[in-house]
Design a protein around this motif. Sequence first.
Motif, short mmCIF file in Angstrom:
data_model
loop_
_atom_site.label_atom_id
_atom_site.label_comp_id
_atom_site.label_asym_id
_atom_site.label_seq_id
_atom_site.Cartn_x
_atom_site.Cartn_y
_atom_site.Cartn_z
N GLN A 2 26.83 95.81 37.57
CA GLN A 2 26.31 96.76 36.61
C GLN A 2 26.61 96.31 35.19
N GLN A 3 25.81 96.80 34.26
CA GLN A 3 26.09 96.59 32.85
C GLN A 3 25.76 97.85 32.08
N ARG A 5 24.77 99.55 28.23
CA ARG A 5 24.21 99.25 26.92
C ARG A 5 24.00 100.53 26.13
N VAL A 12 24.35 95.52 24.35
CA VAL A 12 25.12 95.55 25.59
C VAL A 12 26.60 95.69 25.25
N ALA A 14 28.96 96.24 27.85
CA ALA A 14 29.71 95.67 28.98
C ALA A 14 28.72 94.95 29.88
N ARG A 15 28.86 93.65 29.98
CA ARG A 15 27.95 92.86 30.83
C ARG A 15 28.41 92.85 32.28
N ARG A 16 29.67 93.06 32.49
CA ARG A 16 30.23 93.08 33.84
C ARG A 16 31.01 94.39 34.00
N GLY A 39 33.44 91.52 27.38
CA GLY A 39 32.23 91.70 28.17
C GLY A 39 32.45 92.46 29.46
N ASP A 40 33.72 92.66 29.85
CA ASP A 40 34.03 93.43 31.06
C ASP A 40 34.22 94.90 30.71
N THR A 99 35.82 96.58 21.22
CA THR A 99 34.41 96.62 21.64
C THR A 99 33.63 97.69 20.89
N THR A 103 30.39 96.58 18.74
CA THR A 103 29.04 96.95 19.18
C THR A 103 28.46 98.13 18.41
#
Length: 213
Positions: A2-3, A5, A12, A14-16, A39-40, A99, A103
């Motif tokens: 899942q990710q 955004r 985005v 969280a990419r992971r 990214g997690d 984060t 973002t």
Amino acid sequence: MQQARDATSGVVVARRLRCADTHWTRLFGLLGTKDLPSGDGLWLKRSRQVHMIGMRYPIDIAFLDDRLQILRTISALPPGTISPRVAGATSVLELPAGTLAETGLKEGARVEIEGDVERPRGHTGALATALSNVALAALYVFFASAHFEFARRTGQWRTAMPIVVLEAMLVFVALTRRRSLGTSARATDWAIGVVGAFLPLLLRPGEGPGPLA
């Protein structure tokens, strides 16, 4: 995988993204990890408060309602603390510290979560489930043995043995119970479960001869 955004900007966050949707995965969360890589993220379902007891590093927090709209954010929540309880929140995003600022994710924004669910790795939840099953089975073994001893001592087998058989069945159920995929948050469900599990423990054979004797 899942990710997550920002639904408005498309950024985005969280990419992971892993999902914690059981009691034990929510309770342990990120405990035991040395860091949360960029990214997690961890998505705690059915949660409106998080704790940082035992954590080694700070994290950013975003509290979401059932529409995945952000009700409150906390930047760099430090280890050893407990977040406020956020009314209306139904889930929480845990992200690497920094984060939110990086973002631009703010209160009032809506988050989109897409992709296949990936749950936290490790055997902590399975071990906790196994230990609780053994403890519950041991409790029923104790009561079953007490009722069996009563029947042996008094000779009231027809009165006591149905109780012993019932408790033996509960021992089997406790030992073979599989790990739950979800935990209800409704008080009525918990009340029914507690009453159904422990009401049989209140049954006691009488000292005198019963109608079946």
